[in-house]
Design an enzyme around this catalytic site. Structure first.
Site, PDB file in Angstrom:
ATOM      1  N   ARG A  88       0.816  -1.224   0.000  1.00 48.56           N
ATOM      2  CA  ARG A  88       0.000   0.000   0.000  1.00 48.56           C
ATOM      3  C   ARG A  88       0.850   1.276   0.000  1.00 48.56           C
ATOM      4  O   ARG A  88       0.405   2.333   0.431  1.00 48.56           O
ATOM      5  CB  ARG A  88      -0.975   0.038   1.179  1.00 48.56           C
ATOM      6  CG  ARG A  88      -1.974  -1.100   1.176  1.00 48.56           C
ATOM      7  CD  ARG A  88      -3.146  -0.835   2.110  1.00 48.56           C
ATOM      8  NE  ARG A  88      -3.968  -2.034   2.204  1.00 48.56           N
ATOM      9  CZ  ARG A  88      -3.805  -2.983   3.115  1.00 48.56           C
ATOM     10  NH1 ARG A  88      -2.874  -2.859   4.050  1.00 48.56           N
ATOM     11  NH2 ARG A  88      -4.569  -4.038   3.135  1.00 48.56           N
ATOM     12  N   LYS A 147       2.005  11.409 -11.109  1.00 51.13           N
ATOM     13  CA  LYS A 147       1.077  10.539 -11.829  1.00 51.13           C
ATOM     14  C   LYS A 147       1.800   9.281 -12.270  1.00 51.13           C
ATOM     15  O   LYS A 147       2.819   9.353 -12.953  1.00 51.13           O
ATOM     16  CB  LYS A 147       0.495  11.269 -13.043  1.00 51.13           C
ATOM     17  CG  LYS A 147      -0.514  12.328 -12.672  1.00 51.13           C
ATOM     18  CD  LYS A 147      -0.842  13.253 -13.815  1.00 51.13           C
ATOM     19  CE  LYS A 147      -1.743  12.618 -14.838  1.00 51.13           C
ATOM     20  NZ  LYS A 147      -2.250  13.624 -15.812  1.00 51.13           N
ATOM     21  N   GLU A 183       7.110  18.102 -25.050  1.00 50.21           N
ATOM     22  CA  GLU A 183       6.583  18.537 -23.753  1.00 50.21           C
ATOM     23  C   GLU A 183       7.132  19.910 -23.365  1.00 50.21           C
ATOM     24  O   GLU A 183       6.477  20.670 -22.652  1.00 50.21           O
ATOM     25  CB  GLU A 183       6.907  17.512 -22.662  1.00 50.21           C
ATOM     26  CG  GLU A 183       6.152  16.191 -22.798  1.00 50.21           C
ATOM     27  CD  GLU A 183       4.680  16.294 -22.386  1.00 50.21           C
ATOM     28  OE1 GLU A 183       4.307  17.235 -21.648  1.00 50.21           O
ATOM     29  OE2 GLU A 183       3.895  15.422 -22.808  1.00 50.21           O
ATOM     30  N   LYS A 240       5.712  22.886 -14.632  1.00 51.56           N
ATOM     31  CA  LYS A 240       4.911  21.805 -14.063  1.00 51.56           C
ATOM     32  C   LYS A 240       4.820  21.921 -12.545  1.00 51.56           C
ATOM     33  O   LYS A 240       3.762  21.721 -11.946  1.00 51.56           O
ATOM     34  CB  LYS A 240       5.487  20.437 -14.445  1.00 51.56           C
ATOM     35  CG  LYS A 240       5.268  20.081 -15.895  1.00 51.56           C
ATOM     36  CD  LYS A 240       5.423  18.578 -16.137  1.00 51.56           C
ATOM     37  CE  LYS A 240       4.273  17.775 -15.550  1.00 51.56           C
ATOM     38  NZ  LYS A 240       4.365  16.336 -15.874  1.00 51.56           N
ATOM     39  N   GLU A 250      -5.426  17.301  -9.826  1.00 52.28           N
ATOM     40  CA  GLU A 250      -5.931  17.499 -11.169  1.00 52.28           C
ATOM     41  C   GLU A 250      -7.402  17.907 -11.228  1.00 52.28           C
ATOM     42  O   GLU A 250      -8.102  17.613 -12.184  1.00 52.28           O
ATOM     43  CB  GLU A 250      -5.743  16.192 -11.976  1.00 52.28           C
ATOM     44  CG  GLU A 250      -5.601  16.455 -13.445  1.00 52.28           C
ATOM     45  CD  GLU A 250      -5.103  15.225 -14.204  1.00 52.28           C
ATOM     46  OE1 GLU A 250      -5.346  14.108 -13.777  1.00 52.28           O
ATOM     47  OE2 GLU A 250      -4.452  15.423 -15.224  1.00 52.28           O
ATOM     48  N   ARG A 286      -4.310  22.232 -13.026  1.00 55.57           N
ATOM     49  CA  ARG A 286      -3.425  21.188 -13.525  1.00 55.57           C
ATOM     50  C   ARG A 286      -3.854  20.646 -14.888  1.00 55.57           C
ATOM     51  O   ARG A 286      -3.039  20.126 -15.652  1.00 55.57           O
ATOM     52  CB  ARG A 286      -3.381  20.048 -12.512  1.00 55.57           C
ATOM     53  CG  ARG A 286      -2.457  18.942 -12.919  1.00 55.57           C
ATOM     54  CD  ARG A 286      -2.149  18.046 -11.746  1.00 55.57           C
ATOM     55  NE  ARG A 286      -1.350  16.914 -12.172  1.00 55.57           N
ATOM     56  CZ  ARG A 286      -0.733  16.097 -11.348  1.00 55.57           C
ATOM     57  NH1 ARG A 286      -0.836  16.297 -10.056  1.00 55.57           N
ATOM     58  NH2 ARG A 286      -0.022  15.100 -11.793  1.00 55.57           N
ATOM     59  N   ASN A 312      -2.587  18.987 -19.812  1.00 58.77           N
ATOM     60  CA  ASN A 312      -3.076  18.018 -20.797  1.00 58.77           C
ATOM     61  C   ASN A 312      -3.142  18.597 -22.214  1.00 58.77           C
ATOM     62  O   ASN A 312      -3.651  17.926 -23.110  1.00 58.77           O
ATOM     63  CB  ASN A 312      -4.454  17.498 -20.381  1.00 58.77           C
ATOM     64  CG  ASN A 312      -4.353  16.572 -19.177  1.00 58.77           C
ATOM     65  OD1 ASN A 312      -3.394  15.822 -19.032  1.00 58.77           O
ATOM     66  ND2 ASN A 312      -5.335  16.649 -18.301  1.00 58.77           N
ATOM     67  N   HIS A 326      -2.792  16.330 -25.130  1.00 58.16           N
ATOM     68  CA  HIS A 326      -2.822  14.943 -24.659  1.00 58.16           C
ATOM     69  C   HIS A 326      -4.135  14.226 -24.946  1.00 58.16           C
ATOM     70  O   HIS A 326      -4.171  13.001 -24.957  1.00 58.16           O
ATOM     71  CB  HIS A 326      -2.520  14.884 -23.161  1.00 58.16           C
ATOM     72  CG  HIS A 326      -1.053  15.029 -22.865  1.00 58.16           C
ATOM     73  ND1 HIS A 326      -0.330  16.140 -23.239  1.00 58.16           N
ATOM     74  CD2 HIS A 326      -0.159  14.197 -22.260  1.00 58.16           C
ATOM     75  CE1 HIS A 326       0.932  15.996 -22.854  1.00 58.16           C
ATOM     76  NE2 HIS A 326       1.058  14.825 -22.259  1.00 58.16           N
ATOM     77  N   HIS A 386      -2.966  11.004 -26.619  1.00 57.71           N
ATOM     78  CA  HIS A 386      -2.997   9.668 -26.016  1.00 57.71           C
ATOM     79  C   HIS A 386      -3.700   8.668 -26.925  1.00 57.71           C
ATOM     80  O   HIS A 386      -3.276   7.520 -27.040  1.00 57.71           O
ATOM     81  CB  HIS A 386      -3.733   9.707 -24.671  1.00 57.71           C
ATOM     82  CG  HIS A 386      -2.834  10.033 -23.527  1.00 57.71           C
ATOM     83  ND1 HIS A 386      -3.313  10.522 -22.325  1.00 57.71           N
ATOM     84  CD2 HIS A 386      -1.490   9.938 -23.376  1.00 57.71           C
ATOM     85  CE1 HIS A 386      -2.304  10.728 -21.505  1.00 57.71           C
ATOM     86  NE2 HIS A 386      -1.187  10.382 -22.115  1.00 57.71           N
ATOM     87  N   HIS A 413       5.540   8.998 -27.411  1.00 59.05           N
ATOM     88  CA  HIS A 413       4.624   9.870 -26.677  1.00 59.05           C
ATOM     89  C   HIS A 413       4.742  11.322 -27.145  1.00 59.05           C
ATOM     90  O   HIS A 413       3.744  11.989 -27.413  1.00 59.05           O
ATOM     91  CB  HIS A 413       4.900   9.771 -25.176  1.00 59.05           C
ATOM     92  CG  HIS A 413       4.014  10.656 -24.342  1.00 59.05           C
ATOM     93  ND1 HIS A 413       2.676  10.396 -24.154  1.00 59.05           N
ATOM     94  CD2 HIS A 413       4.268  11.810 -23.672  1.00 59.05           C
ATOM     95  CE1 HIS A 413       2.143  11.351 -23.398  1.00 59.05           C
ATOM     96  NE2 HIS A 413       3.089  12.213 -23.081  1.00 59.05           N
TER      97      HIS A 413
END
Lengths: 367, 367
Positions: free
Chosen positions: B131, B153, B195, B235, B245, B249, B253, B256, B260, B272
């Site tokens: 955990r 993330k 990016e 960032k 998010e 935030r 994206n 993206h 994606h 990517h």
């Protein structure tokens, strides 16, 4: 069981967040209303994950799913493999793939209906799908009502051991409908009481008084409701102080250090509660050997667990294979294993015990 | 590349916690010292997860692992499948089983060495093993230095799409050793710049000035260091305001949403950064159609991406299959898809676009 219309609500406080555990006997629309209120008006869909065995056995599942469909958007049901078989990463993969195929988005919710394994599976799936969606739980076994309602611990198993992969993920609400207990096999009901006895010994001796007033495990629905509410209150108090298990929360592991290893080594032939009962016997024995647990306390605990119908015959069960499993248990910090030992009902000690001492105590032949 | 001995440290603030991203060219003992300080004196063991391709290719990996072994307790190395192949629940199962077999406990740490996929895999493994255990990252690609250093993330892929299962798990430290870039294939280095361009357009136009001063992608090590540090700062600023998010935030994206889907539909034949470049082209096109993006901004962005060497030829790429993938993308809320559109360098708008409008824009034939 006698019938009862009383409902108990226990609040669980976690920093800025809080949620309620509802304990009672409910009609399906009432459960749906409670869950809808907790999940929020902007929820975009609800995935209902049902223990597969329960889905086949219990007449309460279908009406509950129908009530959820009448009250909430895009409710779909997915039946998991029954019991512990759902607690694998493979099954998490299947469930999350199904969630994606259904198009559930980040404002969707997962509701788990079933016992502890279903709570673990559905909570972990909710924790990791899209990095976390809302979650609510309808525990249907006595064990899950007591054990899975509070704490936010979710997990699946690895070949190396139980609950080795998981996440902390708090539900928005828990509804413990005691009506589900009517179809629960007697052995599972008895096993569930182990966690209640545990709560009595670690924090609330008044729970022990309820058992003492109902010898031979003859508990009516009112007594069950009081035991569940009391045990949930103990867990809520402890977890409110320590959400991530750094300190006081560790007392909830009373009986679990050896218990988890016994359960895993039995290939889950032992139920969790049965393993915890034996684990408490192990912790009491270790406590006696260290002079922490008075013999009278150990005897009382053994007598109470036996009267409830739980196994207390530890002899021969802690094999070298079980000890090896203790060695990879997640509570092992460095070369020592943390145990919760009991000095009196409501009075515990956290003790780090070396693997050597453990081996000498439980495997005196040095096998 | 020219050589440089300067080091930049960018702090990432997340509520009560914070960590540093170290950017520069480092000798292995310096990296080990930085990581040891960040992981804490009570760490009980360190699992080093290495991208398998990098492990075979880069002469920097073995000395770094040796330096870690000299400085930290119980350091073992585990080589993952190279690249995206590590981002499955099956591989998470293998890694966590290995962690358990090595006896790593709750005070152990995971260090990931590799590109974005390795960061995702190792971060997610650290998030769910027991955990959650400590985590640190040594990104070895330009993309990962910019993209994986900040945000916490982590994710793996499902058959249904990319990054659909994951967790938020913050590292204790990130060390971006620019020395790793020397063995990075040119195509990957170029892809990583997507990016950086993105950060320029969403928040920091001064990054665009660095590109403009080095046309044709002829960037020296000092320029690379400045670009990485600038993008990480963007960032860090955004994430500090919005760790999970919900709000600002989302601007990260940019490019993206479609990116994606293109990446997944290409079966990862597109890198990517290449997919994000095309995704930015898609977002610019959508912004123009909506009157949000001035044609001059769209032209500037297209010219800059093309000059860097990134793909900008979107035509024919957004197929019905790609649109179907957008439909299960984790950023879809209800029946609309959230897009980041660009009004000017440093000025973005969050816009929810209906699936119908998207289809009409990108699939005008109604295919």
């Amino acid at each position: 069981m006698s019938s009862s219309s009383s409902t108990t609500v226990v609040g669980v406080e976690l920093g800025a967040r809080r949620y309620d555990v509802h304990i009672g006997t409910f009609v399906p629309p009432a459960i749906a209303e409670t869950l809808a209120a907790a999940l929020g008006p902007d929820v975009t869909g609800v995935a209902v994950l049902v223990d597969g065995d329960l889905g086949k056995r219990s007449p309460r599942v279908a009406p509950l799913v129908e009530a959820l469909q009448a009250r909430l958007p895009r409710v779909n049901r997915y039946d998991l493999p029954g019991g512990e078989a759902s607690k694998t990463l493979d099954e998490i993969g299947r469930t999350t793939q199904w969630l994606a195929e259904q198009g559930y988005d980040r404002r969707a919710a997962v509701i788990g209906i079933g016992g502890g394994a279903t709570g673990d599976h559905s909570g972990f799936a909710a924790a990791v799908y899209l990095r976390g969606v809302r979650f609510a739980l309808c525990p249907t076994t006595l064990l899950a009502m007591v054990d899975a309602s509070v704490g936010g611990k979710t997990a699946v198993d690895l070949p190396a051991g139980k609950n080795l992969v998981g996440a902390f993920h708090q539900p928005r609400a828990v509804v413990a409908d005691l009506g589900f207990l009517e179809t629960l096999p007697a052995r599972e009901q008895t096993a569930g009481l182990a966690e209640v006895v545990k709560c009595g010994f670690i924090a609330d001796p008044s729970l022990l008084a309820i058992f003492a007033a109902h010898p031979g495990g003859r508990l009516g629905l009112d007594a069950i409701a009081a035991l569940v509410a009391g045990a949930v209150r103990v867990k809520a108090d402890v977890v409110a102080e320590d959400e991530h298990e750094g300190g006081r929360r560790a007392i909830l592991n009373f009986g679990h250090t050896i218990g988890h290893a016994l359960e895993a080594e039995s290939a889950y032939a032992l139920l969790h509660g049965e393993a915890v009962s034996l684990g408490m016997i192990a912790a009491l024995s270790l406590g006696e050997a260290r002079g922490i647990t008075p013999p009278a306390v150990a005897m009382l605990a053994r007598a109470m667990l036996a009267d409830v119908g739980l196994p207390v015959d530890l002899e021969g069960r802690v094999t070298p294979a079980v000890m090896a499993r203790v060695g990879v248990d997640k509570k092992r910090a460095g070369k020592k294993v943390r145990f919760v030992l009991c000095a009196a009902a409501g009075d515990t000690r956290l003790v780090d015990v070396g693997l050597d001492e453990l081996t000498a105590h439980f495997l005196p032949s040095g096998a």
